[in-house]
Scaffold this active site. Structure first.
Site, PDB file in Angstrom:
ATOM      1  N   TYR A  66       0.862  -1.194   0.000  1.00 27.28           N
ATOM      2  CA  TYR A  66       0.000   0.000   0.000  1.00 27.28           C
ATOM      3  C   TYR A  66       0.897   1.242   0.000  1.00 27.28           C
ATOM      4  CZ  TYR A  66      -3.815  -3.177   1.446  1.00 27.28           C
ATOM      5  OH  TYR A  66      -4.732  -4.203   1.522  1.00 27.28           O
ATOM      6  N   HIS A 143      -0.339 -11.869   0.670  1.00 28.44           N
ATOM      7  CA  HIS A 143      -1.354 -11.011   0.038  1.00 28.44           C
ATOM      8  C   HIS A 143      -1.982 -11.688  -1.182  1.00 28.44           C
ATOM      9  CE1 HIS A 143      -2.106  -6.395  -0.465  1.00 28.44           C
ATOM     10  NE2 HIS A 143      -3.214  -7.072  -0.591  1.00 28.44           N
ATOM     11  N   GLY A 226     -17.958  -2.502  -0.381  1.00 29.82           N
ATOM     12  CA  GLY A 226     -17.883  -2.519  -1.844  1.00 29.82           C
ATOM     13  C   GLY A 226     -17.061  -1.347  -2.363  1.00 29.82           C
ATOM     14  N   ARG A 227     -15.927  -1.100  -1.679  1.00 31.39           N
ATOM     15  CA  ARG A 227     -15.035   0.028  -2.022  1.00 31.39           C
ATOM     16  C   ARG A 227     -15.808   1.352  -1.977  1.00 31.39           C
ATOM     17  NH1 ARG A 227     -10.211  -2.348  -4.058  1.00 31.39           N
ATOM     18  NH2 ARG A 227     -10.562  -4.556  -4.406  1.00 31.39           N
TER      19      ARG A 227
HETATM   20  N1  LIG Z   1      -6.376  -8.346   0.811  1.00 36.11           N
HETATM   21  C1  LIG Z   1      -6.652  -7.618  -0.230  1.00 36.11           C
HETATM   22  O1  LIG Z   1      -6.347  -7.966  -1.370  1.00 36.11           O
HETATM   23  C2  LIG Z   1      -7.363  -6.302  -0.033  1.00 36.11           C
HETATM   24  C3  LIG Z   1      -7.925  -5.628  -1.132  1.00 36.11           C
HETATM   25  C4  LIG Z   1      -8.607  -4.441  -0.894  1.00 36.11           C
HETATM   26  C5  LIG Z   1      -8.734  -3.941   0.399  1.00 36.11           C
HETATM   27  N2  LIG Z   1      -8.158  -4.598   1.440  1.00 36.11           N
HETATM   28  C6  LIG Z   1      -8.245  -4.093   2.823  1.00 36.11           C
HETATM   29  O2  LIG Z   1      -9.610  -3.826   3.141  1.00 36.11           O
HETATM   30  C7  LIG Z   1      -9.748  -2.481   3.578  1.00 36.11           C
HETATM   31  C8  LIG Z   1     -11.113  -1.929   3.239  1.00 36.11           C
HETATM   32  O3  LIG Z   1     -11.378  -2.044   1.865  1.00 36.11           O
HETATM   33  P1  LIG Z   1     -11.541  -0.806   0.893  1.00 36.11           P
HETATM   34  O4  LIG Z   1     -10.902   0.388   1.499  1.00 36.11           O
HETATM   35  O5  LIG Z   1     -11.113  -1.286  -0.438  1.00 36.11           O
HETATM   36  O6  LIG Z   1     -13.097  -0.635   0.752  1.00 36.11           O
HETATM   37  P2  LIG Z   1     -14.319  -0.320   1.723  1.00 36.11           P
HETATM   38  O7  LIG Z   1     -13.906  -0.362   3.122  1.00 36.11           O
HETATM   39  O8  LIG Z   1     -15.397  -1.207   1.257  1.00 36.11           O
HETATM   40  O9  LIG Z   1     -14.679   1.169   1.285  1.00 36.11           O
HETATM   41  C9  LIG Z   1     -13.803   2.245   1.448  1.00 36.11           C
HETATM   42  C10 LIG Z   1     -14.419   3.463   0.804  1.00 36.11           C
HETATM   43  O10 LIG Z   1     -15.673   3.738   1.427  1.00 36.11           O
HETATM   44  C11 LIG Z   1     -15.723   5.057   1.918  1.00 36.11           C
HETATM   45  N3  LIG Z   1     -16.416   5.003   3.219  1.00 36.11           N
HETATM   46  C12 LIG Z   1     -16.007   4.343   4.325  1.00 36.11           C
HETATM   47  N4  LIG Z   1     -16.916   4.463   5.302  1.00 36.11           N
HETATM   48  C13 LIG Z   1     -17.918   5.210   4.805  1.00 36.11           C
HETATM   49  C14 LIG Z   1     -19.137   5.697   5.339  1.00 36.11           C
HETATM   50  N5  LIG Z   1     -19.524   5.407   6.584  1.00 36.11           N
HETATM   51  N6  LIG Z   1     -19.930   6.473   4.542  1.00 36.11           N
HETATM   52  C15 LIG Z   1     -19.560   6.768   3.278  1.00 36.11           C
HETATM   53  N7  LIG Z   1     -18.413   6.326   2.706  1.00 36.11           N
HETATM   54  C16 LIG Z   1     -17.599   5.566   3.478  1.00 36.11           C
HETATM   55  C17 LIG Z   1     -14.289   5.498   2.050  1.00 36.11           C
HETATM   56  O11 LIG Z   1     -14.256   6.889   1.886  1.00 36.11           O
HETATM   57  P3  LIG Z   1     -13.070   7.854   2.410  1.00 36.11           P
HETATM   58  O12 LIG Z   1     -11.802   7.077   2.288  1.00 36.11           O
HETATM   59  O13 LIG Z   1     -13.152   8.994   1.486  1.00 36.11           O
HETATM   60  O14 LIG Z   1     -13.338   8.218   3.807  1.00 36.11           O
HETATM   61  C18 LIG Z   1     -13.605   4.723   0.928  1.00 36.11           C
HETATM   62  O15 LIG Z   1     -13.708   5.434  -0.280  1.00 36.11           O
HETATM   63  C19 LIG Z   1      -8.582  -1.759   2.900  1.00 36.11           C
HETATM   64  O16 LIG Z   1      -8.288  -0.544   3.519  1.00 36.11           O
HETATM   65  C20 LIG Z   1      -7.487  -2.787   3.016  1.00 36.11           C
HETATM   66  O17 LIG Z   1      -6.919  -2.744   4.320  1.00 36.11           O
HETATM   67  C21 LIG Z   1      -7.503  -5.783   1.231  1.00 36.11           C
END
Ligand SMILES: NC(=O)c1ccc[n+]([C@@H]2O[C@H](COP(=O)([O-])OP(=O)(O)OC[C@H]3O[C@@H](n4cnc5c(N)ncnc54)[C@H](OP(=O)(O)O)[C@@H]3O)[C@@H](O)[C@H]2O)c1
Length: 348
Positions: A66, A143, A226-227
């Protein structure tokens, strides 16, 4: 309920036979703090990270890749005074070269590909420990599975790290059920990290959830919102900043977006009746799918963090669970969950 300060996060026990630890079921994903979804600001990120610890969401998820090292160096600043407050998770497996200090270029230029060779495992762990400035990682994941290296060899090297006291628990990310079973024979695996949310149900369909249940492995559901799509905050492709990686994701392309937004609208309708936010409903639903499961939503903002943590108080009844399942089944999702180049890296 929606934005009230959180009260208490439900917990579970994670670990291996004979060594378990209590962790919150709502952790904190740090990927977005390294400019994955548009620009991020380290000062603000540290405030959000500190707040996460203050409210008990101390299951902190990072990866060496990251920001090509940036994320771990950022977390090192959190750990400096609060190491004992953090359950520290990081990952290796997507090799990269560290960009020069002050790099403003896209991180993609520094990526080298998946590497699961034993030599690389040991080197990557040593690099992560240096960047994080700690002696030990609590949960260390591969990963992405390296399809050219038998999993027994990779996990064998990971087990050496446990023996040396540098890592407490081992995890795999985006592995197949078969890979997990083979890995587990070499060394107990504490957690499997995988995308699991209302529009990504692969884990239910490919036998991985069943294998985790059988072996007692905790599921760590990544991208549980869902991102961000399932929160309803993103209404069209153009809402994504120019530098946002989601611009290359099939599900966010305008033609798919237009279709997929129906799922969000259904969630908005149901959450309004229930008195919570759609994102909270999405998180609570994932949590309701298995008792041995953690979600790790990511955000840059304290406001969203509080909302996400409060989803631990949103109860999903059996009838609501069924209702959400019916919604999901009635709206087939358009587009793969990754661009083609990344889909090929998944261990199917
Ligand atoms: N193992 C893997 O291959 C892998 C792949 C992807 C992710 N991950 C891990 O999983 C974590 C979470 O996944 P992710 O970041 O991809 O997606 P997520 O948690 O599904 O969504 C993150 C997005 O949602 C927004 N958000 C979060 N809370 C919110 C709320 N209450 N209201 C409105 N918008 C909200 C954030 O906005 P803002 O950032 O603008 O606040 C960001 O754009 C990552 O940080 C990482 O640690 C792992």
């Amino acid at each position: 309920m929606s934005s009230a300060p959180p009260t208490e996060i439900p917990t579970i026990e994670l670990g291996v036979p004979g060594d378990k630890v209590k962790v919150p079921r709502i952790g904190f994903g740090c990927m977005g703090l390294s400019s994955t979804y548009g620009a991020s600001d380290d000062g603000e990120s540290l405030k959000t990270l500190n707040h996460a610890l203050d409210v008990g969401s101390n299951f902190i998820d990072s990866a060496d890749v990251y920001g090509c090292g940036h994320n771990e160096r950022l977390i090192a600043q959190l750990l400096r005074d609060r190491r004992d407050d953090v359950f520290l998770c990081t990952k290796f497996g997507s090799a990269f070269t560290e960009p020069p200090p002050g790099n403003t270029d896209t991180f993609h230029k520094f990526l080298k590909g998946v590497d699961g060779t034993p030599e690389y495992v040991l080197q990557a762990a040593s690099d992560s420990l240096r960047r994080l400035n700690v002696d030990k990682i609590d949960l260390y994941y591969q990963h992405r599975v390296d399809k050219n290296v038998p999993i027994e060899e990779t996990v064998g090297a990971m087990a050496e790290l446990v023996k040396a006291g540098k890592v407490r628990y081992l995890g795999l990310s985006e592995c197949s059920a078969e890979t997990l079973r083979r890995a587990y024979k070499v060394h107990p695996i504490a957690a499997v990290q995988v995308e699991y949310n209302c529009w990504s149900l692969d884990i239910e369909q490919n036998g991985l959830l069943e294998a985790c249940r059988e072996l007692g492995v905790t599921v760590v559901a990544y991208s549980p919102l869902g991102r961000g799509f399932l929160t309803g905050q993103i209404r069209k492709f153009e809402d994504l900043p120019d530098t946002d990686s989601r611009r290359s994701h099939p599900r966010f392309q305008p033609e798919s977006f237009h279709h997929n937004i129906k799922l969000v609208e259904a969630f908005e309708e149901m959450s309004a009746k229930k008195g919570c936010k759609p994102g909270q409903l999405a998180l609570a639903w994932v949590l309701a799918q298995d008792p041995n499961l953690i979600v790790i939503p990511g955000t840059k903002r304290i406001k969203y963090l509080d909302e996400n943590v409060a989803s631990g108080q949103v109860h999903i009844s059996d009838a609501e669970n069924k209702q959400i399942r019916d919604i999901i089944n009635s709206i087939p999702i358009s587009g793969d969950r990754y661009p083609e180049v990344h889909m090929k890296k998944l261990d199917n």
